[in-house]
Write a protein that holds these residues in place. Structure first.
Motif, PDB file in Angstrom:
ATOM      1  N   THR A 116      17.617  66.495 -26.111  1.00 12.42           N
ATOM      2  CA  THR A 116      17.111  65.842 -24.889  1.00 12.42           C
ATOM      3  C   THR A 116      18.254  65.605 -23.906  1.00 12.42           C
ATOM      4  O   THR A 116      18.093  65.807 -22.700  1.00 12.42           O
ATOM      5  N   GLY A 117      19.421  65.212 -24.416  1.00 13.24           N
ATOM      6  CA  GLY A 117      20.565  64.979 -23.529  1.00 13.24           C
ATOM      7  C   GLY A 117      21.001  66.249 -22.824  1.00 13.24           C
ATOM      8  O   GLY A 117      21.200  66.276 -21.604  1.00 13.24           O
ATOM      9  N   ILE A 118      21.122  67.336 -23.595  1.00 14.02           N
ATOM     10  CA  ILE A 118      21.603  68.601 -23.024  1.00 14.02           C
ATOM     11  C   ILE A 118      20.591  69.173 -22.035  1.00 14.02           C
ATOM     12  O   ILE A 118      20.965  69.723 -20.997  1.00 14.02           O
ATOM     13  N   LEU A 119      19.293  69.029 -22.345  1.00 13.65           N
ATOM     14  CA  LEU A 119      18.274  69.510 -21.396  1.00 13.65           C
ATOM     15  C   LEU A 119      18.282  68.669 -20.134  1.00 13.65           C
ATOM     16  O   LEU A 119      18.167  69.185 -19.017  1.00 13.65           O
ATOM     17  N   ASN A 120      18.433  67.354 -20.281  1.00 13.12           N
ATOM     18  CA  ASN A 120      18.353  66.466 -19.121  1.00 13.12           C
ATOM     19  C   ASN A 120      19.469  66.750 -18.118  1.00 13.12           C
ATOM     20  O   ASN A 120      19.227  66.736 -16.908  1.00 13.12           O
ATOM     21  N   VAL A 121      20.688  67.013 -18.606  1.00 16.07           N
ATOM     22  CA  VAL A 121      21.773  67.259 -17.648  1.00 16.07           C
ATOM     23  C   VAL A 121      21.579  68.591 -16.919  1.00 16.07           C
ATOM     24  O   VAL A 121      22.184  68.830 -15.887  1.00 16.07           O
ATOM     25  N   GLN A 122      20.702  69.461 -17.477  1.00 15.19           N
ATOM     26  CA  GLN A 122      20.416  70.734 -16.805  1.00 15.19           C
ATOM     27  C   GLN A 122      19.094  70.665 -16.038  1.00 15.19           C
ATOM     28  O   GLN A 122      18.540  71.696 -15.646  1.00 15.19           O
ATOM     29  N   LEU A 123      18.574  69.457 -15.862  1.00 17.37           N
ATOM     30  CA  LEU A 123      17.343  69.215 -15.103  1.00 17.37           C
ATOM     31  C   LEU A 123      16.145  69.946 -15.715  1.00 17.37           C
ATOM     32  O   LEU A 123      15.193  70.285 -15.017  1.00 17.37           O
ATOM     33  N   ASP A 124      16.203  70.202 -17.024  1.00 20.06           N
ATOM     34  CA  ASP A 124      15.114  70.923 -17.688  1.00 20.06           C
ATOM     35  C   ASP A 124      14.231  69.896 -18.405  1.00 20.06           C
ATOM     36  O   ASP A 124      14.404  69.630 -19.588  1.00 20.06           O
ATOM     37  N   TYR A 125      13.291  69.326 -17.636  1.00 20.38           N
ATOM     38  CA  TYR A 125      12.538  68.179 -18.154  1.00 20.38           C
ATOM     39  C   TYR A 125      11.324  68.621 -18.970  1.00 20.38           C
ATOM     40  O   TYR A 125      10.192  68.293 -18.637  1.00 20.38           O
ATOM     41  N   VAL A 126      11.573  69.361 -20.045  1.00 19.93           N
ATOM     42  CA  VAL A 126      10.459  69.853 -20.859  1.00 19.93           C
ATOM     43  C   VAL A 126      10.092  68.894 -21.985  1.00 19.93           C
ATOM     44  O   VAL A 126       9.095  69.086 -22.668  1.00 19.93           O
ATOM     45  N   PHE A 127      10.918  67.861 -22.176  1.00 19.78           N
ATOM     46  CA  PHE A 127      10.642  66.961 -23.300  1.00 19.78           C
ATOM     47  C   PHE A 127       9.399  66.105 -23.009  1.00 19.78           C
ATOM     48  O   PHE A 127       9.005  65.941 -21.859  1.00 19.78           O
ATOM     49  N   PHE A 131      12.754  60.699 -19.756  1.00 22.43           N
ATOM     50  CA  PHE A 131      13.998  60.831 -20.509  1.00 22.43           C
ATOM     51  C   PHE A 131      14.506  59.491 -21.034  1.00 22.43           C
ATOM     52  O   PHE A 131      14.958  59.401 -22.172  1.00 22.43           O
ATOM     53  N   TYR A 132      14.443  58.448 -20.206  1.00 22.91           N
ATOM     54  CA  TYR A 132      15.100  57.184 -20.571  1.00 22.91           C
ATOM     55  C   TYR A 132      14.565  56.602 -21.875  1.00 22.91           C
ATOM     56  O   TYR A 132      15.339  56.356 -22.802  1.00 22.91           O
ATOM     57  N   PRO A 133      13.239  56.347 -22.000  1.00 24.73           N
ATOM     58  CA  PRO A 133      12.768  55.801 -23.277  1.00 24.73           C
ATOM     59  C   PRO A 133      12.968  56.763 -24.447  1.00 24.73           C
ATOM     60  O   PRO A 133      13.317  56.325 -25.544  1.00 24.73           O
ATOM     61  N   LEU A 134      12.787  58.059 -24.230  1.00 22.77           N
ATOM     62  CA  LEU A 134      12.946  59.016 -25.334  1.00 22.77           C
ATOM     63  C   LEU A 134      14.373  58.980 -25.873  1.00 22.77           C
ATOM     64  O   LEU A 134      14.607  58.890 -27.078  1.00 22.77           O
ATOM     65  N   HIS A 135      15.349  59.051 -24.967  1.00 23.83           N
ATOM     66  CA  HIS A 135      16.741  59.144 -25.398  1.00 23.83           C
ATOM     67  C   HIS A 135      17.220  57.799 -25.956  1.00 23.83           C
ATOM     68  O   HIS A 135      18.023  57.769 -26.886  1.00 23.83           O
ATOM     69  N   PHE A 136      16.717  56.692 -25.385  1.00 20.87           N
ATOM     70  CA  PHE A 136      17.158  55.364 -25.829  1.00 20.87           C
ATOM     71  C   PHE A 136      16.557  55.004 -27.186  1.00 20.87           C
ATOM     72  O   PHE A 136      17.272  54.666 -28.128  1.00 20.87           O
ATOM     73  N   TYR A 137      15.240  55.072 -27.315  1.00 24.95           N
ATOM     74  CA  TYR A 137      14.626  54.727 -28.602  1.00 24.95           C
ATOM     75  C   TYR A 137      14.988  55.764 -29.664  1.00 24.95           C
ATOM     76  O   TYR A 137      15.202  55.431 -30.830  1.00 24.95           O
ATOM     77  N   GLY A 138      15.053  57.021 -29.259  1.00 25.25           N
ATOM     78  CA  GLY A 138      15.468  58.078 -30.191  1.00 25.25           C
ATOM     79  C   GLY A 138      16.856  57.796 -30.755  1.00 25.25           C
ATOM     80  O   GLY A 138      17.119  58.037 -31.934  1.00 25.25           O
ATOM     81  N   ALA A 139      17.736  57.260 -29.898  1.00 26.73           N
ATOM     82  CA  ALA A 139      19.095  56.951 -30.344  1.00 26.73           C
ATOM     83  C   ALA A 139      19.082  55.900 -31.443  1.00 26.73           C
ATOM     84  O   ALA A 139      19.840  55.979 -32.409  1.00 26.73           O
ATOM     85  N   TRP A 140      18.201  54.911 -31.306  1.00 28.06           N
ATOM     86  CA  TRP A 140      18.137  53.865 -32.337  1.00 28.06           C
ATOM     87  C   TRP A 140      17.578  54.415 -33.642  1.00 28.06           C
ATOM     88  O   TRP A 140      18.055  54.060 -34.724  1.00 28.06           O
ATOM     89  N   VAL A 141      16.559  55.275 -33.569  1.00 28.47           N
ATOM     90  CA  VAL A 141      16.019  55.885 -34.797  1.00 28.47           C
ATOM     91  C   VAL A 141      17.125  56.695 -35.477  1.00 28.47           C
ATOM     92  O   VAL A 141      17.378  56.567 -36.684  1.00 28.47           O
ATOM     93  N   PHE A 142      17.803  57.513 -34.684  1.00 27.43           N
ATOM     94  CA  PHE A 142      18.879  58.358 -35.211  1.00 27.43           C
ATOM     95  C   PHE A 142      19.990  57.497 -35.794  1.00 27.43           C
ATOM     96  O   PHE A 142      20.478  57.745 -36.897  1.00 27.43           O
TER      97      PHE A 142
END
Lengths: 393, 157
Positions: A116-127, A131-142
């Motif tokens: 998600t991080g690598i796609l987001n910096v390339q403006l590829d919003y396919v997730f 982005f914010y909740p996915l990357h933030f909550y995903g970080a806590w799960v990880f």
């Protein structure tokens, strides 16, 4: 070896990620908060400081550049342990079964965060979602799975590190971990060679990325990074743009001197200011960078405009400037409205900028007026400002 | 005596490990509940899919490619050339994997209109880097071959 690099690297990624989250001041106002359901995960939030001015450049440049640099290490680590995916029996004990489930969160969560991080910096919003909740909550799960894994593997890691300083032995740990091939092919690469390839891959990614965060002449070296190699246009306004005026739906009619007024509201009421009126006020200068959540940033630009605290004073907040809600002409976009905290308003370097590097702002950099605040993430430096509302939010 | 085929109850394992994993799952579940609020099905598909795609597709794919290089060069009696192909190919593939959206042009339109920059150079620059990597590898091979030839004692017939 790879494990140790990831232990340090991912910890730095997690900490810089949490810092970036805090830098948005999500606790200040609902408009800044893309994760209103965060609950206790925001336990550590604090008022983001305004100095040093390069603070967010450093933390977020580190976050993104390090994340990209660690990709080969992550891939190599997954490569080296893939036989364990097929280990039998599936579970030796209840604890072992749970550990294997936890590994799914570790591998899936890790790949999810990097992807998600690598796609987001390339403006590829396919997730699937914002982005914010996915990357933030995903970080806590990880990170939950990551900490458990690190602690469970500590004894084995300590043994492995000790073993490396003991020249006599065989790789006992790899054998114990079930990672020695039963019928190995003749080797085509030494251990040193394999680690060298991983290190070389990291170095190559680092060297072709870091320039977008260093700026200046180094930008040319960032051959594949999204904000590498070139600056848009030339001249005083020729520095990196996050979203152009056209992308944000801003037209010349919106920003024309006849149409545009800055509406400032505070304790003593509302004033409406033309651009000429603003230009006639006491203008101040500050040299500040733009630093984006995507990791790129610019060198310091020379901004000129009205200090935010002077605008606060204009509407009755003479001492102790309060928070401010900033609204843009933008009709859409997640940050067309953003709140700044009192410490950001009070900082003498915080401006409603009208000019940059000795010229009027270009439309892409926020003409007629934009916010520029030291050490804040780029999206809080609202462009095409239409309204400032001072007071407790 | 015939062996019992009925499954034995699973032993519990280390209580400390169980406690640690319990804490980890509690935190993961707390964050996961919020993560899944965005649409649990697609998020699950992404997390599980990422692990499966990597472990069962990507990894076997590059393992097979690597094996093909090793076997191919081996069949030609040039097995020692493997690293000179493998290293530049791996590095080039890595760059392609990380920057695929930009290199493939998948986000070209959004990129151009958002940043005001041209999206056209990425594929070309990636190809140039790839060429330099393979060229450097070939050069290194040639230099090493020459040095080896120099140091080899002259053959007596």
């Amino acid at each position: 070896m790879l494990g140790l690099v990831l232990l340090v690297g991912i910890t730095v990624l997690f900490v810089t990620g949490l810092l970036s989250y805090a830098a948005y001041n999500p606790g200040l106002a609902p408009v800044n908060d893309k994760t209103p359901g965060k609950g206790v995960l925001g336990f550590y939030l604090f008022a983001w400081p305004t100095g040093p001015v390069w603070l967010y450049r450093l933390t977020q440049g580190t976050h993104v550049t390090l994340g990209i640099t660690l990709v080969p290490v992550l891939l190599a680590k997954l490569w080296s342990v893939v036989p364990k995916l097929f280990a039998l029996p599936p579970a030796r004990s209840a604890a072992h079964a749970l550990e294997r489930i936890s590994l799914l969160l570790l591998v899936g969560g890790g790949l999810f965060e990097f992807t998600t991080g690598i796609l987001n910096v390339q403006l590829d919003y396919v997730f699937p979602g914002s982005f914010y909740p996915l990357h933030f909550y995903g970080a806590w799960v990880f990170f939950a799975a990551f900490v458990a894994h690190a602690l469970l593997k500590t004894p084995a890691a300590v043994r492995a590190v000790r073993h490396r300083s003991d020249p006599s032995g065989k790789p006992a740990d790899s054998a114990a971990a079930g990672l020695v091939a039963p019928r190995p092919d003749p080797p085509t690469m030494s251990r040193r060679g394999a680690l060298g390839l991983v290190g070389g891959g990291s170095l190559l990614l680092f060297l072709t990325t870091v320039g977008q965060s260093l700026g200046g002449p180094f930008r040319r070296t960032a051959l594949l990074a999204p904000h590498g190699t070139a600056d848009p246009g030339g001249g005083p306004n020729g520095f990196q743009i996050n979203k152009t005026a056209a992308y944000a739906g801003i037209t010349a009619a919106d920003t024309h001197d006849d149409a545009w007024r800055l509406v400032v509201t505070g304790r003593t009421g509302t004033v409406r200011l033309t651009r000429d009126r603003l230009l006639a006020m006491d203008l101040h200068s500050s040299s500040l960078p733009i630093a984006c959540v995507e990791g790129w940033s610019t060198a310091d630009q020379w901004w000129r405009g009205v200090p935010l605290r002077n605008l606060a004073a204009l509407v009755g907040h003479d001492t102790d400037p309060p928070d401010v809600l900033v609204e843009s002409l933008q009709r859409h976009g997640a940050f067309r409205r953003a709140a700044l905290r009192a410490n950001q308003v009070a900082d003498p370097l915080s401006l409603l900028a009208l000019q940059v590097n000795g010229e009027e702002l270009s439309p892409d950099h926020g003409y007629p007026a934009r916010i520029i605040v030291p050490a804040a993430p780029g999206v809080l430096n609202t462009k095409w400002v239409a309204r400032l509302t001072f007071g407790d939010l | 005596m015939p062996r019992r085929l009925a499954p034995r109850p699973l032993p519990l394992g280390s209580p400390l490990q169980l406690l640690l994993l319990g804490c980890s799952f509690a935190l993961a579940a707390y964050a996961g509940a919020r993560l899944f609020a965005d649409g649990w099905l697609s998020v699950t598909a992404w997390i599980v899919g990422a692990a499966l795609l990597h472990d069962l597709m990507l990894l076997p794919l590059y393992a097979l490619a690597d094996r093909a290089v090793v076997r191919g060069l081996g069949a030609a009696g040039r097995r020692r050339l493997t690293p000179y192909v493998r290293v530049p190919a791996a590095l080039s593939g890595l760059l392609l994997l990380v920057w695929f959206p930009l290199i493939s042009g998948a986000t070209a339109e959004r990129y151009r209109s958002a940043t005001g920059l041209s999206p056209d150079g990425f594929a070309l620059r990636w190809l140039l880097i790839t060429a330099v990597l393979f060229g450097g590898s070939a050069l290194l091979l040639a230099l090493r071959a020459r040095r080896a030839a120099k140091h080899r004692p002259p053959r007596s017939h």
